[in-house]
Motif scaffolding. Structure first.
Motif, PDB file in Angstrom:
ATOM      1  N   LEU A  83      84.407  12.765  31.425  1.00 47.87           N
ATOM      2  CA  LEU A  83      83.794  11.754  32.274  1.00 47.87           C
ATOM      3  C   LEU A  83      82.673  11.046  31.522  1.00 47.87           C
ATOM      4  O   LEU A  83      81.840  11.682  30.875  1.00 47.87           O
ATOM      5  N   SER A  84      82.673   9.724  31.630  1.00 54.18           N
ATOM      6  CA  SER A  84      81.721   8.903  30.886  1.00 54.18           C
ATOM      7  C   SER A  84      80.920   8.036  31.842  1.00 54.18           C
ATOM      8  O   SER A  84      81.431   7.611  32.882  1.00 54.18           O
ATOM      9  N   PRO A  85      79.664   7.724  31.512  1.00 52.62           N
ATOM     10  CA  PRO A  85      78.947   6.695  32.280  1.00 52.62           C
ATOM     11  C   PRO A  85      79.713   5.380  32.245  1.00 52.62           C
ATOM     12  O   PRO A  85      80.506   5.121  31.331  1.00 52.62           O
ATOM     13  N   ALA A  86      79.478   4.548  33.249  1.00 53.10           N
ATOM     14  CA  ALA A  86      80.168   3.260  33.353  1.00 53.10           C
ATOM     15  C   ALA A  86      79.526   2.243  32.421  1.00 53.10           C
ATOM     16  O   ALA A  86      78.982   1.214  32.836  1.00 53.10           O
ATOM     17  N   ASP A  87      79.605   2.529  31.144  1.00 49.72           N
ATOM     18  CA  ASP A  87      79.008   1.705  30.105  1.00 49.72           C
ATOM     19  C   ASP A  87      80.025   1.580  28.976  1.00 49.72           C
ATOM     20  O   ASP A  87      80.586   2.598  28.535  1.00 49.72           O
ATOM     21  N   PRO A  88      80.334   0.391  28.489  1.00 47.89           N
ATOM     22  CA  PRO A  88      81.403   0.261  27.497  1.00 47.89           C
ATOM     23  C   PRO A  88      81.133   1.006  26.199  1.00 47.89           C
ATOM     24  O   PRO A  88      82.071   1.538  25.579  1.00 47.89           O
ATOM     25  N   ILE A  89      79.877   1.070  25.787  1.00 44.51           N
ATOM     26  CA  ILE A  89      79.555   1.787  24.549  1.00 44.51           C
ATOM     27  C   ILE A  89      79.797   3.278  24.741  1.00 44.51           C
ATOM     28  O   ILE A  89      80.360   3.955  23.867  1.00 44.51           O
TER      29      ILE A  89
ATOM     30  N   THR B 257      87.984  -5.055  33.322  1.00 41.31           N
ATOM     31  CA  THR B 257      87.081  -5.778  32.413  1.00 41.31           C
ATOM     32  C   THR B 257      86.157  -4.815  31.673  1.00 41.31           C
ATOM     33  O   THR B 257      85.886  -4.997  30.479  1.00 41.31           O
ATOM     34  N   LEU B 258      85.692  -3.768  32.363  1.00 48.55           N
ATOM     35  CA  LEU B 258      84.865  -2.756  31.704  1.00 48.55           C
ATOM     36  C   LEU B 258      85.672  -2.041  30.628  1.00 48.55           C
ATOM     37  O   LEU B 258      85.182  -1.797  29.519  1.00 48.55           O
ATOM     38  N   GLY B 259      86.916  -1.698  30.945  1.00 46.09           N
ATOM     39  CA  GLY B 259      87.756  -1.018  29.965  1.00 46.09           C
ATOM     40  C   GLY B 259      88.057  -1.883  28.760  1.00 46.09           C
ATOM     41  O   GLY B 259      88.066  -1.398  27.611  1.00 46.09           O
ATOM     42  N   VAL B 260      88.306  -3.175  28.982  1.00 46.89           N
ATOM     43  CA  VAL B 260      88.567  -4.077  27.862  1.00 46.89           C
ATOM     44  C   VAL B 260      87.347  -4.159  26.952  1.00 46.89           C
ATOM     45  O   VAL B 260      87.471  -4.135  25.709  1.00 46.89           O
ATOM     46  N   LEU B 261      86.163  -4.243  27.536  1.00 46.39           N
ATOM     47  CA  LEU B 261      84.942  -4.297  26.719  1.00 46.39           C
ATOM     48  C   LEU B 261      84.776  -2.999  25.921  1.00 46.39           C
ATOM     49  O   LEU B 261      84.389  -3.028  24.743  1.00 46.39           O
ATOM     50  N   ALA B 262      85.073  -1.860  26.547  1.00 43.90           N
ATOM     51  CA  ALA B 262      84.974  -0.581  25.836  1.00 43.90           C
ATOM     52  C   ALA B 262      85.976  -0.511  24.690  1.00 43.90           C
ATOM     53  O   ALA B 262      85.656  -0.020  23.593  1.00 43.90           O
TER      54      ALA B 262
END
Length: 399
Positions: free
Chosen positions: A342-348, A246-251
């Motif tokens: 590596l990215s923070p766990a934030d879709p933006i 779901t996080l990946g879809v939002l990103a």
């Protein structure tokens, strides 16, 4: 007014909800572990080992079972004798005999010499069919298999192949508590990363060794195919919550809003996802088809909220730059300055990281070179050597 009861013959009566409990959990909680044999010292440091691997039910595409199969092949190549014993509390393999199970396991995860047999349980306290008998090491491979491993007689030592921190698979629940309980039962943990070994040692006072997940280099190599500059490949295994689909879809929704020219492809789940952006559904692919996809894409996206999966390193082996989460496990395994972005766990933030890589050919090339170099050091024979050393540690601890 009294509540109305469902009528006889209604849905609630016809289809009772099954209660799934790991076999022999009650006996293990009440009576503890069956004593080990007392002759662990008779196994010399260079002796071939007899290892009974107790596995949970399986299905196509299971990365955990693929890791088990790769380690079994590696240990067999080192001269050890292995057998696989199925614990199926879900009833997924009802009606399949041992021949069917062996054929299905090899069809899904590749050839092994080890036979596959069902570990039948009679009631709550005993086994109702064949058991491994006298072996050097009984190896649990998931929290649901630990109670049966504790109750099986005839072993010189017990160990626990820990591929992830399984309590995190559950919300607050009895299952979460039981998964935590398994780490406290004296089994030497054989963990699929140093981060995971440190976690179970620190949180549960559990003895642990670690190994590095390998790469099947016969499949995952840079291929002489055209690599596109506008294709993002996302590991969207929605059935596995820790992969944060779901996080990946939002990103990717944010990425598509910014860059509708970028094509997005999803893989890892047999069922198509309904997404707010157009995408190609690739489903569950064979290793060779996966390698071709990795060799053709611009950027791969995998989100690891607990232990890293097999997928990022397999992508690296094919020269594909990877975006993953800056989780504790990824930072400990690959480093903040490693080949994976590596990215923070934030879709933006994830969308911005992917977009940056798509636009920056030089960074992609640098990460591709670093990734293939790192992946070259990760092999299944090397992982099997590390696991063999851990099994011998389990024997030494049982003396």
């Amino acid at each position: 007014m009294s509540p109305r009861l469902p009528r006889r013959g209604g849905t609630a009566e016809r289809e009772p909800r099954p209660v799934r409990v790991p076999p022999l959990l009650l006996a293990a909680l009440r009576d503890g572990a069956v004593p080990l044999r007392s002759d662990a010292t008779t196994v010399t440091p260079d002796a071939a080992l007899r290892v009974a691997v107790v596995i949970p039910q399986f299905r196509r595409g299971s990365g955990g079972h693929h890791t088990i199969a790769d380690l079994v092949r590696g240990l067999e190549a080192r001269g050890h004798a292995l057998s696989l014993w199925l614990v199926d509390e879900e009833g997924r393999h009802d009606g399949q005999n041992d021949v069917d199970l062996g054929e299905l396991f090899q069809r899904f995860f590749g050839p092994v010499a080890a036979p596959v047999r069902r570990l039948a349980v009679a009631g709550d306290d005993d086994f109702g069919g064949p058991t491994p008998g006298d072996v050097d090491v009984l190896l649990a491979t998931g929290w649901q298999t630990v109670p049966a491993v504790l109750r099986l007689p005839g072993a010189r030592a017990r160990a626990y192949l820990v591929q992830d921190h399984e309590p995190e698979f559950y919300a607050t629940s009895a299952e979460r508590d039981w998964a935590q309980w398994t780490y406290r039962q004296g089994l030497h943990a054989v963990c699929a990363s140093p981060w995971l070994a440190d976690l179970v040692t620190r949180e549960y006072d559990c003895s642990a060794s670690s190994f590095d997940l390998g790469v099947a280099h016969e499949h995952y190599v840079p291929l002489p195919t055209h690599r596109r500059d506008d294709l993002v490949l996302f590991y969207a295994r929605a059935t596995t919550a820790r992969r944060a689909t779901t996080l990946g879809v939002l990103a990717l929704q944010e990425l598509h809003a910014r860059r509708p020219d970028i094509e997005i492809a999803l893989f890892g789940d047999g069922r198509r996802l309904a997404t707010p952006f157009p995408h190609r559904h690739l489903g569950v692919l064979t290793p060779d088809a996966l390698a071709h996809a990795y060799a053709s894409a611009t950027v791969g996206v995998v989100l690891s909220m607990t232990n890293p999966s097999l997928v990022p390193t397999e992508m690296l082996a094919c020269g594909l730059p990877v975006v993953d989460l800056a989780s504790d496990s990824m930072l400990a395994t690959f480093g903040d300055d490693g080949p994976i972005a590596l990215s923070p766990a934030d879709p933006i933030a994830i969308a911005a990281t992917v977009e940056r890589l798509v636009d920056d050919l030089l960074e992609r090339a640098e990460r591709s070179r670093g990734g293939t170099a790192l992946a070259a050091t990760r092999t299944w024979p090397g992982a099997a050597e590390q696991v063999e050393a851990a099994l011998r540690t389990a024997l030494q601890r049982a003396e």
